[in-house]
Design a protein around this motif. Structure first.
Motif, PDB file in Angstrom:
ATOM      1  N   TRP A 186       0.834  -1.192   0.000  1.00  0.00           N
ATOM      2  CA  TRP A 186       0.000   0.000   0.000  1.00  0.00           C
ATOM      3  C   TRP A 186       0.877   1.254   0.000  1.00  0.00           C
ATOM      4  O   TRP A 186       1.932   1.295   0.632  1.00  0.00           O
ATOM      5  CB  TRP A 186      -0.890   0.026   1.233  1.00  0.00           C
ATOM      6  CG  TRP A 186      -2.038  -0.938   1.195  1.00  0.00           C
ATOM      7  CD1 TRP A 186      -2.207  -1.978   0.327  1.00  0.00           C
ATOM      8  CD2 TRP A 186      -3.153  -0.980   2.086  1.00  0.00           C
ATOM      9  NE1 TRP A 186      -3.369  -2.659   0.624  1.00  0.00           N
ATOM     10  CE2 TRP A 186      -3.975  -2.066   1.688  1.00  0.00           C
ATOM     11  CE3 TRP A 186      -3.540  -0.199   3.177  1.00  0.00           C
ATOM     12  CZ2 TRP A 186      -5.152  -2.376   2.348  1.00  0.00           C
ATOM     13  CZ3 TRP A 186      -4.716  -0.518   3.835  1.00  0.00           C
ATOM     14  CH2 TRP A 186      -5.518  -1.596   3.417  1.00  0.00           C
ATOM     15  N   ARG A 202      -2.658   5.650   1.667  1.00  0.00           N
ATOM     16  CA  ARG A 202      -3.655   4.625   1.952  1.00  0.00           C
ATOM     17  C   ARG A 202      -3.403   3.993   3.317  1.00  0.00           C
ATOM     18  O   ARG A 202      -4.344   3.733   4.079  1.00  0.00           O
ATOM     19  CB  ARG A 202      -3.633   3.563   0.858  1.00  0.00           C
ATOM     20  CG  ARG A 202      -4.785   2.560   0.949  1.00  0.00           C
ATOM     21  CD  ARG A 202      -4.684   1.509  -0.134  1.00  0.00           C
ATOM     22  NE  ARG A 202      -5.813   0.580  -0.077  1.00  0.00           N
ATOM     23  CZ  ARG A 202      -5.870  -0.553  -0.759  1.00  0.00           C
ATOM     24  NH1 ARG A 202      -4.859  -0.899  -1.566  1.00  0.00           N
ATOM     25  NH2 ARG A 202      -6.920  -1.348  -0.651  1.00  0.00           N
ATOM     26  N   LYS A 221      -4.583   6.500   5.947  1.00  0.00           N
ATOM     27  CA  LYS A 221      -6.047   6.582   5.985  1.00  0.00           C
ATOM     28  C   LYS A 221      -6.641   5.422   6.777  1.00  0.00           C
ATOM     29  O   LYS A 221      -7.447   5.624   7.707  1.00  0.00           O
ATOM     30  CB  LYS A 221      -6.602   6.587   4.567  1.00  0.00           C
ATOM     31  CG  LYS A 221      -8.120   6.474   4.484  1.00  0.00           C
ATOM     32  CD  LYS A 221      -8.577   6.315   3.040  1.00  0.00           C
ATOM     33  CE  LYS A 221     -10.065   6.017   2.965  1.00  0.00           C
ATOM     34  NZ  LYS A 221     -10.516   5.821   1.558  1.00  0.00           N
ATOM     35  N   TRP A 222      -6.242   4.206   6.439  1.00  0.00           N
ATOM     36  CA  TRP A 222      -6.837   3.039   7.094  1.00  0.00           C
ATOM     37  C   TRP A 222      -6.325   2.851   8.517  1.00  0.00           C
ATOM     38  O   TRP A 222      -7.043   2.345   9.385  1.00  0.00           O
ATOM     39  CB  TRP A 222      -6.616   1.788   6.256  1.00  0.00           C
ATOM     40  CG  TRP A 222      -7.589   1.750   5.126  1.00  0.00           C
ATOM     41  CD1 TRP A 222      -7.380   2.099   3.832  1.00  0.00           C
ATOM     42  CD2 TRP A 222      -8.979   1.395   5.231  1.00  0.00           C
ATOM     43  NE1 TRP A 222      -8.542   1.977   3.099  1.00  0.00           N
ATOM     44  CE2 TRP A 222      -9.542   1.547   3.930  1.00  0.00           C
ATOM     45  CE3 TRP A 222      -9.786   0.970   6.268  1.00  0.00           C
ATOM     46  CZ2 TRP A 222     -10.877   1.278   3.679  1.00  0.00           C
ATOM     47  CZ3 TRP A 222     -11.120   0.693   6.020  1.00  0.00           C
ATOM     48  CH2 TRP A 222     -11.655   0.848   4.733  1.00  0.00           C
ATOM     49  N   ILE A 256      -8.536   5.060  10.516  1.00  0.00           N
ATOM     50  CA  ILE A 256      -9.882   4.480  10.625  1.00  0.00           C
ATOM     51  C   ILE A 256      -9.908   3.386  11.688  1.00  0.00           C
ATOM     52  O   ILE A 256     -10.789   3.352  12.555  1.00  0.00           O
ATOM     53  CB  ILE A 256     -10.347   3.928   9.259  1.00  0.00           C
ATOM     54  CG1 ILE A 256     -10.640   5.087   8.295  1.00  0.00           C
ATOM     55  CG2 ILE A 256     -11.593   3.047   9.429  1.00  0.00           C
ATOM     56  CD1 ILE A 256     -10.940   4.639   6.874  1.00  0.00           C
TER      57      ILE A 256
END
Length: 411
Positions: free
Chosen positions: A137, A141, A144-145, A148
């Motif tokens: 990745w 990305r 971001k995850w 989250i």
């Protein structure tokens, strides 16, 4: 080209790891010397003097979770670096990575069962196996995850402890509903909230056989820790992978950018942590208030300060890269695995019954003398050792086991 990749070391990664392994001891010392409740509930064990309370407050605001967070970032960054180097050498990156993780898991299990209950290696090995799936990745990305997953973990803890604290508030109001009071009293009376550490004190003040037997009885805690820490540790490793890919942790950003991120992260993080710490202290170290802050409300400022510390320390490392002190911290980081395990061996021997038997004898504030002594040892031995050898002792053993053959040790 590949040999150059393998030979390259990043002083920022090594020095950051040195600061992190030293900082982790500043919190772990409480778990070495005092019953487990002392780590999460300062009103239980560890002394109630002004110095002891001040020591807890300073540790909570500036250290608790932040150095472990930094260590987790660096684990993710190192993982990404090792995978990158394996690919550059034409090796199978999955084989290289999972071999390392399997042996780390075994080291962690042995550390937990035979040395100290506060092991983090088993957790890192399991989460590291999962983090490998995201190796390709891009940095954005990953970030971001990671945020989250971290946010979901915070939400779960917030719902759990927010509900518990609300129940406490409602149950302690004048004229509170009898059913609410009964529910609250039932929770407080449960074994999970029992502060009686007499069995723990007796075990750790006893023989080595007694202590090992207790560890085997509690071996399930290794899996419980994974469940409890998954939503914090995996995101931090993912962030570390991202911060290796975008050059943050390897010192490739402009100094002004590091300064900006240090301000953005540290100022709000410090303000929130200070507020939470004062809230706990003003509550008289109420158990539910303390647990809520330790497990839930501190998660956000912990993340902010972890990143802020990374930025601030990178600036310091770059400014004083040629100093003798940073040279010794860098060596301490290169031998972090040995320093981590060595600290456990040393401190458990000092405090447990089979050693000096000082368990539950020292106050929280006085434990800083042991921390300072251990820091001095780390800084003193690591550099001269690495001037003669390629790796620290446990680094060499881990590397040899993971590669299936003895690695060259002496330079």
């Amino acid at each position: 080209m590949s040999s150059q990749v393998v030979a390259t070391r990043h002083i920022t990664l090594d020095a950051l790891r040195g600061f992190a392994v030293m900082g982790i001891l500043a919190m772990n010392i409480v778990a070495f010397a005092l019953p487990e409740w002392a780590y999460v509930a300062p009103g239980t064990y560890g002394g109630d003097s002004a110095a002891d309370k001040a020591s807890w407050l300073v540790s909570f605001i500036f250290i608790d979770g932040k150095m472990r967070g930094l260590f987790s970032l660096l684990f993710g960054a190192s993982m990404a670096l090792i995978i990158e180097r394996a690919e550059a050498k034409g090796e199978n990156p999955a084989k290289v990575h999972y071999s390392r993780m399997i042996w780390l898991l075994l080291f962690g299990a042995a550390h937990y069962l035979f040395i100290w209950w506060g092991d983090i290696l088993f957790l890192y090995a399991v989460i590291g196996c999962i983090a490998y799936l995201f190796r390709k990745w891009e940095a954005k990305r990953l970030i971001k995850w990671a945020l989250i997953i971290y946010g979901l973990g915070f939400l779960l803890y917030a719902l759990q402890f927010g509900g518990l604290q609300f129940l406490q508030f409602m149950a302690t109001q004048p004229g509170a509903d009898a059913s609410v009071v009964a529910q609250y009293k039932e929770i407080i009376a449960s074994p999970d909230f029992s502060l009686d550490a007499s069995a723990e004190i007796a075990a750790y003040s006893g023989s080595y056989a007694d202590i090992v037997a207790r560890r085997w009885d509690d071996a399930l805690n290794l899996l419980i820790l994974i469940a409890q820490s998954f939503a914090e540790t995996l995101p931090l490793m993912m962030l570390g992978m991202a911060m290796k890919k975008n050059g943050f942790l390897t010192g490739e950003w402009d100094r002004s950018d590091y300064a900006r991120w240090a301000r953005k992260m540290l100022i709000p993080g410090l303000l929130i942590s200070t507020g939470l710490g004062l809230w706990v202290a003003s509550s008289g170290f109420d158990l539910i208030t303390t647990l809520g802050n330790f497990l839930a409300w501190s998660l956000i400022p912990r993340l902010l300060m972890t990143i802020g510390y990374a930025a601030l320390l990178i600036m310091a490392i770059q400014s004083f890269a040629d100093s003798a002190f940073i040279g010794r911290v860098t060596a301490t980081g290169r031998a972090a695995f040995t320093n981590y395990l060595g600290t456990s061996i040393l401190m458990s021997t000092i405090f447990y019954g089979y050693g000096l038997g000082l368990y539950n004898q020292a106050g929280r504030a006085s434990l800083w003398f042991f921390v300072l002594g251990a820091w001095a040892l780390m800084l003193l031995w690591s550099k001269p050792w690495l001037e003669r050898f390629h790796f620290g002792p446990f680094e060499w053993l881990w590397r040899s086991l993971a590669r299936g053959k003895l690695q060259p040790l002496k330079k």
